[in-house]
Design a protein around this motif. Structure first.
Motif, short mmCIF file in Angstrom:
data_model
loop_
_atom_site.label_atom_id
_atom_site.label_comp_id
_atom_site.label_asym_id
_atom_site.label_seq_id
_atom_site.Cartn_x
_atom_site.Cartn_y
_atom_site.Cartn_z
N VAL A 159 0.85 -1.18 0.00
CA VAL A 159 0.00 0.00 0.00
C VAL A 159 0.89 1.24 0.00
O VAL A 159 1.87 1.31 0.75
CB VAL A 159 -0.92 0.01 1.24
N TRP A 160 0.54 2.23 -0.83
CA TRP A 160 1.25 3.50 -0.86
C TRP A 160 0.68 4.40 0.23
O TRP A 160 -0.52 4.68 0.26
CB TRP A 160 1.12 4.15 -2.23
N VAL A 161 1.54 4.86 1.15
CA VAL A 161 1.14 5.76 2.23
C VAL A 161 1.71 7.14 1.93
O VAL A 161 2.87 7.28 1.54
CB VAL A 161 1.64 5.26 3.59
N MET A 162 0.89 8.19 2.12
CA MET A 162 1.35 9.55 1.86
C MET A 162 0.92 10.47 3.00
O MET A 162 -0.23 10.44 3.43
CB MET A 162 0.80 10.06 0.54
N GLN A 163 1.86 11.29 3.47
CA GLN A 163 1.52 12.29 4.49
C GLN A 163 0.64 13.38 3.88
O GLN A 163 0.86 13.79 2.74
CB GLN A 163 2.79 12.95 5.04
N GLY A 164 -0.31 13.89 4.68
CA GLY A 164 -1.23 14.89 4.18
C GLY A 164 -1.09 16.26 4.80
O GLY A 164 -2.06 17.01 4.85
N TRP A 165 0.10 16.59 5.28
CA TRP A 165 0.30 17.92 5.87
C TRP A 165 -0.09 19.02 4.90
O TRP A 165 -0.72 20.01 5.24
CB TRP A 165 1.76 18.07 6.30
N MET A 166 0.27 18.84 3.63
CA MET A 166 0.04 19.91 2.66
C MET A 166 -1.44 20.10 2.33
O MET A 166 -1.84 21.12 1.80
CB MET A 166 0.83 19.66 1.38
N PHE A 167 -2.29 19.12 2.66
CA PHE A 167 -3.70 19.24 2.32
C PHE A 167 -4.39 20.37 3.09
O PHE A 167 -5.35 20.96 2.60
CB PHE A 167 -4.44 17.92 2.58
N GLY A 168 -3.93 20.66 4.28
CA GLY A 168 -4.46 21.80 5.02
C GLY A 168 -3.55 23.00 4.93
O GLY A 168 -4.01 24.15 4.92
N TYR A 169 -2.25 22.75 4.86
CA TYR A 169 -1.24 23.81 4.90
C TYR A 169 -1.12 24.53 3.56
O TYR A 169 -0.82 25.72 3.52
CB TYR A 169 0.09 23.18 5.30
N GLN A 170 -1.33 23.82 2.46
CA GLN A 170 -1.12 24.41 1.13
C GLN A 170 -2.33 24.16 0.23
O GLN A 170 -2.22 23.62 -0.86
CB GLN A 170 0.14 23.82 0.49
N ARG A 171 -3.47 24.59 0.67
CA ARG A 171 -4.67 24.39 -0.14
C ARG A 171 -4.65 25.26 -1.40
O ARG A 171 -5.42 24.99 -2.32
CB ARG A 171 -5.92 24.68 0.68
N ASN A 172 -3.81 26.29 -1.41
CA ASN A 172 -3.67 27.06 -2.64
C ASN A 172 -3.09 26.20 -3.76
O ASN A 172 -3.32 26.45 -4.94
CB ASN A 172 -2.78 28.27 -2.40
N ILE A 173 -2.35 25.15 -3.38
CA ILE A 173 -1.78 24.22 -4.36
C ILE A 173 -2.68 23.00 -4.51
O ILE A 173 -3.00 22.56 -5.61
CB ILE A 173 -0.37 23.79 -3.94
N TRP A 174 -3.12 22.46 -3.36
CA TRP A 174 -3.86 21.20 -3.36
C TRP A 174 -5.36 21.45 -3.24
O TRP A 174 -5.96 21.26 -2.19
CB TRP A 174 -3.34 20.29 -2.26
N ASP A 175 -5.97 21.89 -4.35
CA ASP A 175 -7.41 21.98 -4.41
C ASP A 175 -7.98 20.57 -4.56
O ASP A 175 -7.24 19.61 -4.87
CB ASP A 175 -7.84 22.85 -5.58
N PRO A 176 -9.29 20.35 -4.34
CA PRO A 176 -9.84 19.00 -4.41
C PRO A 176 -9.57 18.28 -5.73
O PRO A 176 -9.26 17.08 -5.73
CB PRO A 176 -11.34 19.23 -4.19
N LYS A 177 -9.66 18.99 -6.83
CA LYS A 177 -9.45 18.31 -8.12
C LYS A 177 -8.01 17.83 -8.27
O LYS A 177 -7.76 16.80 -8.88
CB LYS A 177 -9.81 19.24 -9.28
N SER A 178 -7.06 18.58 -7.69
CA SER A 178 -5.66 18.16 -7.80
C SER A 178 -5.40 16.88 -7.01
O SER A 178 -4.73 15.97 -7.50
CB SER A 178 -4.74 19.28 -7.29
N LEU A 179 -5.93 16.81 -5.78
CA LEU A 179 -5.74 15.59 -5.01
C LEU A 179 -6.49 14.42 -5.64
O LEU A 179 -5.97 13.30 -5.72
CB LEU A 179 -6.21 15.78 -3.57
N GLU A 180 -7.70 14.68 -6.11
CA GLU A 180 -8.47 13.62 -6.74
C GLU A 180 -7.71 13.05 -7.94
O GLU A 180 -7.67 11.84 -8.16
CB GLU A 180 -9.83 14.14 -7.18
#
Length: 850
Positions: free
Chosen positions: A344-365
Motif C-alpha cells: 500500500v502507498w502511504v502519503m503524508q497529508g500535511w500539505m492538504f491543510g497547509y497548502q490548499r492554494n496548491i492542493w485543491d480537491p481536483k488536484s488531489l483527486e
C-alpha cells in the motif's frame, strides 16, 4: 501523600494461556510478546493474569477483560490489543501509568468479582504514531534500550501502526551504489543524522555531511530489532519508499535525465527525479526489493514528494495539470507495486491543510485517481491545525472523504519537539468523534498522532491514545481526575483546580509554535507565543500548593519541576521586555537590575531541571555520542545534535525551542550575556550568528551543575520569587511590539534591519508602525518587506520618517490568506538615521481591530 490503595493480590507467573487461543487469528508469538511487555511494565512476573486470543470485529482490534476469583483474564485480537487491555484495566483501578518521564505501577485490587466481561472494540482498524520529522527532533540517536521502551509504551497505549524509518539511508546507499554512484558521491549527498528526515522529503542537502559509513551498519542492526519487536506484537509498520530525491551526481551516470532542483524555506535545496522518467520506477522498485531483502515483507510504504514545496505542474483548472498529476500518482504507485505487488502507498497529508492554494480537491483527486482504492492510505496529519489554528474546515469535508481512499485521522500536538505547553484538551478528547460521525467519513481507517517531537505535554498523548479506542464522548473532568490518581497515586482539590484553571490558558488554546521570547536570538523585544495569561500562573501556583502531600511521588516531582520551569519562563519573558524598554530609554541602571533577576531565574530554572529525567541537554548529547566508535565520530554526532536544537540550519533558528537544563545555562543565558556586552558598552562589537555557530561546532559536553537537594522546596521558593514579577513593569505600546531600533543598530547609511514575528500575530495585523521614542535624530524608512518561509508575501515601497514629526510612518499590508510561515517569519525594513544616528524607537504591529 494520601493513599487509597488496598492490599494487592499476590504475584504469580503469567500463564502462556495457549488454551485461550480458540479460533482467533492471534499467534502464540504475539501472546508471548505481549506478556513480556506487561512484565517490563510491572517489573515482575505479572499479577494473577491469564491472556489469550479473541477475534477482531469487522477488521477492528478488540480486547476483553474479566475478573474472577481465579484472577484477571485478558483476551485480545493482537499483542497490542492485549497490552492495551491490561493497561486500561490498570488505569481503571488507578493503579499506574506509563509515561516518558517515568512510570508508576501498584498491583491492582480486583473490582467486584462478578465474572462480568468488559469488551472494548476499537472504532477503527489502525492507531497511527510518529511523524517523518519525529526521527529528527526526538529519535535520531536512540539506541535499542530506548526504542524498546518506546515500543512498550506504544503497545500499552494501543498503537499498532507506527512509522518505521530507521536505516532508510543504508538501503538508499545500497541502491545508489548498484546504480554506479561512488561511495563519495553517496555519502556527500547525505546530511547529518538529526537532519535526515528533511533530506528524505527533498527539503535539504549538505547540512553536517558527509554521513559516516558506520552509521548505516548501526542503523540496519537497530532496525532489525525494531521491526522484529513491532511485528511480534501484531503492529503494522509503515516503511520508507523511494520519493524521487537523488544526488546531482546521478547525472554522471544518466546524463539525459531531467532533475528538478527543489527549494525549501528560502535557503535549502535538493534534486528531484520526476516519476515520469523510467529511472524513477527502476529506483523505486530496487529500493523496495532491497528493503524486503534485508528486513522482510512490508505491507505499507511511505512516499512523499511535495512536503511544503510547490508542485511542478500547470495551473489550476487546466486539463493538462490533472492529467499530469494522475500520471504522477500512477507512476509512484507502480514503482512500489513493482517491488512489492501487495504493498500500500502511504502519503503524508500535511500539505492538504497547509497548502490548499496548491492542493485543491481536483488536484488531489487526480493524484490518487489511478491508484486502487485498497492500495493507498492518506495520513490526514493535522486536524488540530484545521480546527484550532487555520480554521479552514476539515480535510475530509474539503476533499469529500478523500475520494474513496483509506485515510487516518491524526493530529500534530507539537512542532519541533518544543517543550512549551499548548493544546486544547477538550478537542484532543473528543475531536475525533466528528470524523467518526461525519457523512464524509469515507474510508476512515485509523486514528493517530503525528507529533514532530514528543517527550513533552504528556497529558495530551495519554488522552489521545484513549480517544483513539473510543467512539463515545470522554468526560474530561473525570478523565483528568483518574489521570492524577494513576500518575501520582491520589488526587485532591488543588489538582482539580489546576486542571480547571489551566484549561482556561495553555491547555484551552492552541499555539502553533509555543516559545518564550528568551528562546529567540536576543533583540526580540516582544512577547513569545506561549499563552501566559493570568490563569497560566494561577494554575501552576495551585499545582505547587499541594507539593508537600505529593513529594513522595517521583512523577509529581518531575511534573512540578517542569511546570515551575514554565512559570519562570513566563516571568523571565516579562523581565526581558522590561529590560529592553529600559535600555531603549537609556536607563541602563534599571536594565542591569532586570538582567540580574533574569540571570537568577534562568539559573534557578536550569538547576531545577537538572533533576528532571529527560529535559536535559546531557541526555540528548549522550545519545548522540554513544553512536560514535571514535572520538572524532562522537564529536561529529554531538555537533549535529547541537545544531538541530539550536540554529537548525540556519535560517530556521531556535525552532526546536527546548526548555532543558544545560541548554539554558550553556546556550540561552550566555547568548544573552554576549548580546548585552554591546548594549552596555557601545564600543563592543558582537556577532551573535557567529557566536551561535561556534557553540554548535566548537563546544563539546555540558557544564557541571549541582541539582537542588530538595527540588520540591526549590520549586516553591522559585515560584514565590518569580511571582513578584508583575506585567505592570512593562509599558504597553499601542500596538504589538515586535522590535526596536537604537544607535547601535542604525547608522547614517541605508541598511536593512530584521525582526522575527509569529505568523499568527502577522495574520492578525493590518500594518507596521515605526514609533520614535527618544533621540536627537529621526529615522527614515524607504522599504518594508515581509517574508514567510523565505518567500516575500508583502513588499511596501514607501518613504517615511518618524521623529519629532511622523510622516508616512505606518506601512499597511495584507498577508495572502494562503501564505504560511511554519519555519520562519520576518519583517525586514530598509532604514537610516540622519545626523549622528541618535535615534531610538519601537516597531509595532497594528492589529486589525484597531
Amino acid at each position: 501523600m494520601k493513599s487509597s490503595r488496598l492490599p494487592s493480590l499476590l504475584l504469580i507467573p503469567l500463564l502462556a494461556a495457549s488454551s485461550l487461543l480458540a479460533a482467533s487469528a492471534i499467534t502464540q508469538r504475539e501472546i508471548t510478546a505481549a506478556s513480556e511487555v506487561i512484565k517490563r511494565f510491572t517489573d515482575s512476573e505479572g499479577p494473577r493474569l491469564r491472556i489469550g486470543g479473541i477475534d477482531s470485529e469487522n477488521g477492528n482490534p478488540v480486547y476483553a477483560t474479566k475478573a474472577t476469583e481465579e484472577g484477571l483474564t485478558i483476551s485480545g485480537s493482537s499483542g497490542v490489543a492485549i497490552c492495551k487491555g491490561f493497561y486500561d484495566y490498570v488505569k481503571s483501578q488507578g493503579a499506574g501509568i506509563s509515561s516518558w518521564t517515568g512510570k508508576r505501577f501498584e498491583l491492582p485490587i480486583l473490582p467486584e468479582l462478578t465474572g462480568k466481561e468488559t469488551k472494548v472494540v476499537s472504532p477503527v482498524k489502525y492507531h497511527y504514531y510518529f511523524n517523518v520529522v519525529t526521527y529528527g527532533y526526538t529519535m535520531p540517536y536512540w539506541d535499542w534500550p530506548r526504542w524498546e521502551k518506546e515500543i512498550d509504551w506504544m503497545a500499552l497505549h494501543g498503537i499498532d501502526m507506527p512509522l518505521a524509518l530507521v536505516a532508510h539511508e543504508a538501503i538508499t546507499a545500497r541502491v545508489f551504489k548498484k546504480l554506479g554512484l561512488s561511495d563519495k558521491e553517496i555519502s556527500e549527498y547525505f546530511v547529518g543524522p538529526a537532519h535526515l528526515p528533511w533530506m528524505r522529503m527533498g527539503n535539504i542537502s549538505g547540512i553536517d555531511g558527509p554521513l559516516p559509513e558506520e552509521w548505516h551498519k548501526d542503523q540496519v542492526a537497530l532496525q532489525h530489532k525494531i521491526l522484529e519487536r513491532m511485528r511480534s506484537l501484531g503492529m503494522t509498520p509503515i516503511c520508507p519508499g523511494f520519493s524521487g530525491f537523488v544526488p546531482p551526481a546521478i547525472k554522471r551516470l544518466y546524463p539525459d535525465i531531467k532533475l528538478v532542483e527543489t527549494h525549501w524555506a528560502g535557503s535549502f535545496k535538493n534534486w528531484m527525479l520526476s516519476p515520469d522518467q523510467k529511472l524513477f520506477t527502476k529506483i523505486g522498485k530496487m529500493f523496495v526489493m532491497e528493503w524486503e531483502k534485508e528486513f522482510g515483507p512490508c505491507s505499507h510504504y511511505l512516499v512523499d514528494s511535495f512536503n511544503e514545496m510547490d508542485v511542478p505542474f500547470p495551473p489550476h483548472g487546466t486539463p493538462e495539470r490533472y492529467k499530469l498529476l494522475a500520471d504522477y500518482g500512477d507512476k509512484v504507485y507502480q514503482s512500489i507495486k513493482e517491488g512489492s505487488p501487495r504493498a500500500v502507498w502511504v502519503m503524508q497529508g500535511w500539505m492538504f491543510g497547509y497548502q490548499r492554494n496548491i492542493w485543491d480537491p481536483k488536484s488531489l483527486e487526480a493524484l490518487v485517481s489511478k491508484v486502487p482504492d485498497d492500495k493507498m492510505l492518506l495520513l490526514d496529519l493535522a486536524v488540530d491545525y484545521n480546527k484550532n489554528f487555520w480554521n479552514n474546515g476539515t480535510n475530509w469535508d474539503f476533499y469529500k472523504g478523500f475520494f474513496n481512499k483509506d485515510w487516518i485521522y491524526s493530529v500534530i500536538p507539537n512542532m519541533g519537539g518544543k517543550t512549551g505547553m499548548t493544546g486544547v484538551l477538550d478537542f484532543y478528547a473528543n475531536g475525533h468523534l466528528e470524523a467518526l460521525n461525519s457523512p464524509n467519513r469515507g474510508h476512515l481507517a485509523g486514528i493517530g498522532m503525528a507529533p514532530e517531537g514528543f517527550e513533552n505535554n504528556e497529558v495530551i498523548y495519554e488522552l489521545m491514545a484513549d480517544a483513539g479506542w473510543s467512539d463515545k464522548p470522554i468526560d474530561l473532568d473525570a478523565w483528568l481526575k483518574n489521570y492524577d490518581i494513576c500518575r501520582y497515586g491520589d488526587t485532591d482539590k488543588a489538582l482539580d483546580d489546576y486542571w480547571k484553571i489551566i484549561r482556561q490558558s495553555v491547555y484551552g488554546s492552541f499555539t502553533d509554535h509555543p516559545r518564550f521570547n528568551w528562546q529567540f536570538r536576543p533583540g526580540r523585544i516582544g512577547k513569545g507565543s506561549i499563552n501566559t495569561n493570568p490563569e497560566f500562573y494561577q494554575a501552576i501556583e495551585r499545582f505547587a500548593s499541594c507539593a508537600n502531600d505529593f513529594r513522595d511521588s517521583d512523577l509529581y516531582v518531575s511534573d512540578l519541576t517542569e511546570l515551575t520551569a514554565a512559570y519562570l519562563g513566563g516571568k523571565i519573558e516579562l523581565l526581558i521586555q522590561a529590560s529592553e524598554m529600559a535600555m531603549q530609554d537609556d536607563n541602563m541602571d534599571q536594565a542591569k537590575r532586570y538582567e540580574q533577576e533574569i540571570e537568577a531565574l534562568m539559573s534557578g530554572m536550569d538547576r531545577l531541571l537538572a533533576s528532571h529525567p529527560i529535559h536535559r541537554l546531557d541526555v540528548w548529547l549522550n545519545y548522540a555520542r554513544k553512536h560514535g566508535s571514535s572520538q572524532e565520530l562522537k564529536d561529529y554526532y554531538e555537533k549535529n545534535a547541537r545544531r538541530l536544537v539550536t540554529i537548525w540550519g540556519p535560517p530556521i533558528d531556535d525552532y526546536a525551542a527546548k526548555i532543558w537544563s544545560g541548554l539554558i545555562r550553556d546556550y540561552y543565558l550566555p547568548r544573552r550575556k554576549e548580546y548585552l556586552k554591546a548594549k552596555f558598552d557601545p564600543s563592543v562589537k558582537i556577532d551573535l550568528p557567529a557566536w551561535e555557530r561556534d557553540w554548535v561546532e566548537k563546544n563539546r559536553g555540558v557544564s557541571p551543575v549541582s541539582p537542588f537537594e530538595d527540588p520540591v522546596a526549590a520549586a516553591r521558593e522559585l515560584i514565590a520569587r518569580a511571582a513578584k514579577v508583575s506585567p505592570d513593569i512593562i509599558k504597553q505600546p499601542e500596538g504589538i511590539l515586535i522590535g526596536t531600533w537604537n544607535p547601535e543598530t542604525v547608522g547614517t547609511e541605508w541598511k536593512e534591519l530584521s525582526w522575527s514575528v509569529s505568523p499568527s500575530a502577522l495574520k492578525q495585523a493590518k500594518a507596521l508602525r515605526f514609533s520614535y521614542t527618544k533621540g536627537t535624530n529621526k529615522l527614515e524608512i524607504s522599504h518594508v518587506r515581509i517574508e514567510m518561509d523565505g518567500n516575500t508575501v508583502a513588499d511596501i515601497q514607501q518613504n517615511g520618517t518618524t521623529g519629532i514629526e511622523n510622516i508616512n510612518n505606518v506601512y499597511r499590508f495584507r498577508i495572502p490568506q494562503d501564505a504560511q510561515g511554519n519555519n520562519s517569519c520576518r519583517i525586514i525594513a530598509r532604514v537610516r538615521s540622519d545626523g549622528q544616528a541618535d535615534s531610538r524607537g519601537n516597531v509595532e504591529l497594528i492589529p486589525i481591530s484597531q
